[in-house]
Write an enzyme that holds these catalytic residues in place. Structure first.
Site: not given
Ligand code: FAD
Length: 594
Positions: A297, A439-441, A446
């Site tokens: 992240r 992407y990556e959450g 977040q």
């Protein structure tokens, strides 16, 4: 115009507002000397500018075609990757025990910014390998570590991270990929993963997939997920490659941007199941994946910083050359002015520069906190630093990637029509930047993480301590009485007031819809107040170093002041959206009907 790594700026930001400089001086990094830090940054900047950046447009045009199960990466990319790995860049922050150089994560963060500014599509591959290394170091068995870590650390093999399935995106707990216990202690994996970055490619001879899957008797949801290491090729006891595993790329996505990065649908178990090895414990896969995701992240946040820096450089160069109209300040005569002379263009360029530098400061600060959490001698300091890094990570990821998009969009705008055609490259940055908030959450996830998991850390003590630190910087600005700072101290102080009130409001409503409705404006408020204050701290540091050529006190004060007077002033509006806007969100069904 291509990218020139802003090495002096990066070094200044790293050393002067993030906690890295004091840690270096206090010996947290052993005998690491400042001139070594400078040499690493200079060399990374050279590689990023001279080798990677020229390949970015090639990757965009060529893409990553899949034929007969094999992906061909764009011309020149494979060699560039190999040169990059041979340069030791993959191993920079990895443990010495596994062949790494064990240099600071904060230094690695600065390098990650440069790789990704040069080419986001290139940079996303290595950052996932580095995250995989982190997961294995913390959760892998000794046997797995011995077999896989040396080559993952050196970059001889690359890693992937595999969560997503058609029905399981943000809701990871819905994934269905199956793992079954085999008599030899390994597992057989079958199912399908989608959107897997660098799932197949020709950079390395082996690819090490880290795959979340579910055992037959596992509980539902995320508590029933286990993490498996699935190599593309089996590894023989002597380290040579053995049989091809039962995993293949079925297709490669056609997408808006990062065309040089293969995004693959992966199929497991055509021939009875791919051989996988458990990482950590059964049903504890999410804990291992979080180790990997937290690292990734921050790295994706650095992609946002990198693309924003590149777009800013390009827009500035264009604005100095392109002539249109006559700026009022130019006085009489008929010659047209470069567009940079027009106040509205200056405003765009200053917004780009200020947002980019604020996002950089937040990301580097997060990395320096991770270093303190890893390396501080006493447990209490390590714990506080861990909580600080946890608090900042969602803001680093979401704010910096939003900034990447906003700045790349402004970059197109500064170019006018030339920004919309592909020729200048401004359009590619805009297209590439757009994936990072997803992407990556997603950035929405977040924001929810920040509000529901991070604000309650240490009973609210983590955010309280951070607010206190930011306030001290503002007090120092106010105490300077330097007219060059204009309203900087006052406006930043007001933004911190807004942040404090919004924080209290949210913490009184844990996990309620009203809090979730305000999570995204809250994250922006948090990052705005923090980012503006960090820029002011950089400016203060610059005034103390008038003889350092990189300090540029006038420029740094101007950026801090612009941020405070033009961007931090949005804090009050964001606070209102958090504390007064929730009902109009949760009660919006009538407006969204039909
Ligand atoms: C180019 C690319 C590369 C990728 N690489 C990888 C990879 O290497 N490995 C991997 O595993 N995955 C990868 N992904 C997948 C990526 O991580 C997911 O796309 C992302 O997590 C979002 O999931 P989704 O697409 O299913 O969207 P959804 O989860 O369907 O979300 C759609 C929208 O709804 C919102 N939303 C969803 N749930 C909630 C909720 N509970 N509360 C509030 N809002 C919510 C989201 O924020 C989003 O705005 C990649 C994707 C792309 C496009």
């Amino acid at each position: 115009m291509t990218y020139r790594a802003p090495v002096a700026d990066i070094a200044f930001a790293l050393k002067h507002a993030t906690g890295f400089g004091p840690a270096l001086a206090a010996g947290l990094y052993g005998d690491l000397a400042e001139d070594v830090v400078d040499a690493v940054l200079a060399e990374a900047g050279r590689f990023a500018s001279d080798v990677l950046a020229p390949l970015n447009a090639v990757g965009d045009r060529h893409g990553t075609p899949l034929r007969d199960g094999a992906v061909t990466t764009p011309p020149g990319w494979r060699q560039a990757y190999r040169d990059w790995a041979a340069g030791g860049w993959n191993a920079l922050a990895a443990p010495a025990q596994w062949g790494g150089q064990e240099l600071p994560q904060a230094l690695n963060a600065a390098c990650l910014e440069m790789w990704n500014a040069a080419s986001m599509a290139f940079g996303i591959g290595p950052l996932l390998t580095m995250a995989g290394v982190e997961a294995l170091v913390h959760h892998g068995s000794d046997a797995l570590k011995r077999t896989y870590l040396p080559k993952l650390v050196s970059g001889e093999w690359m890693g992937t991270m595999q969560l997503t399935e058609p029905q399981a995106g943000s809701d990871v707990g819905a994934l269905r990929t199956k793992a079954e216990r085999a008599p030899d202690g390994s597992y057989r994996i079958s199912g399908q993963k989608i959107f897997i970055t660098y799932g197949e490619h020709d950079f390395t001879d082996n690819i090490i997939h880290l795959v979340l899957a579910r055992l037959p008797d596992a509980p539902a949801g995320t508590r029933g997920l286990s993490l498996f290491l699935v190599p593309k090729f089996a590894v023989n006891p002597d380290g040579s490659l053995g049989a091809r595993n039962d995993v293949r790329a079925h297709s490669v996505e056609h997408k808006l941007g990062i065309h040089g990065s293969p995004t693959c649908t992966m199929v497991y178990g055509d021939q009875g199941g791919a051989t996988g090895f458990l990482v950590g414990e059964e049903n504890r896969g999410m804990a291992c994946m979080f180790t990997m995701m937290n690292q990734a992240r921050l790295a994706v946040g650095l992609q946002g910083v990198g693309i924003a820096e590149r777009a800013t450089q390009q827009a500035l160069a264009y604005a100095r050359e392109r002539r249109q109209g006559r700026a009022a300040a130019a006085g009489g005569g008929s010659a047209s002015s470069p567009i940079i002379a027009h106040p509205d263009v200056k405003r765009m360029l200053m917004t780009m520069r200020a947002l980019t530098r604020a996002a950089r400061a937040i990301c580097y600060t997060t990395a320096a906190a991770i270093d303190r959490a890893d390396r501080s001698p006493d447990a209490a300091t390590r714990q506080a630093a861990h909580e600080r890094a946890s608090l900042l990570t969602p803001a680093a990821k979401a704010f910096a990637t939003d900034v990447g998009c906003e700045v790349a969009s402004l970059g197109v705008q500064v170019h006018g029509g030339m920004g919309f055609v592909e020729e200048t490259g401004a359009a590619q940055h805009y297209r590439d930047a757009r994936i990072a908030p997803i992407y990556e959450g997603t950035n929405g996830i977040q924001a929810i993480d920040l509000v529901t998991r991070k604000l309650p850390l240490a009973d609210g003590g983590t955010i309280k301590a951070y607010l206190g630190e930011l306030r001290r910087t503002v007090e120092t600005i106010n105490a300077t009485n330097d007219p060059a700072f204009g309203w900087t101290g006052v406006r930043l102080g007001e933004s911190l007031d807004s942040l404090e009130r919004a924080t209290q409001w949210l913490m009184a409503r844990p996990n309620q819809d009203a809090a979730l409705a305000g999570a995204t404006p809250y994250l922006r408020l948090f990052a705005t107040a923090a980012g503006g204050t960090l820029l002011a701290e950089e400016a203060l540091a610059a005034t103390r170093l008038p003889h350092d050529a990189a300090a540029e006190p006038a420029g740094r004060i101007a950026i801090a002041r612009f941020f405070a007077e033009n961007i931090a002033v949005q804090a009050r509006g964001l606070e209102r959206a958090v504390t007064e806007g929730a009902d109009s969100v949760t009660g919006a069904d009538a407006a969204l009907a039909g």
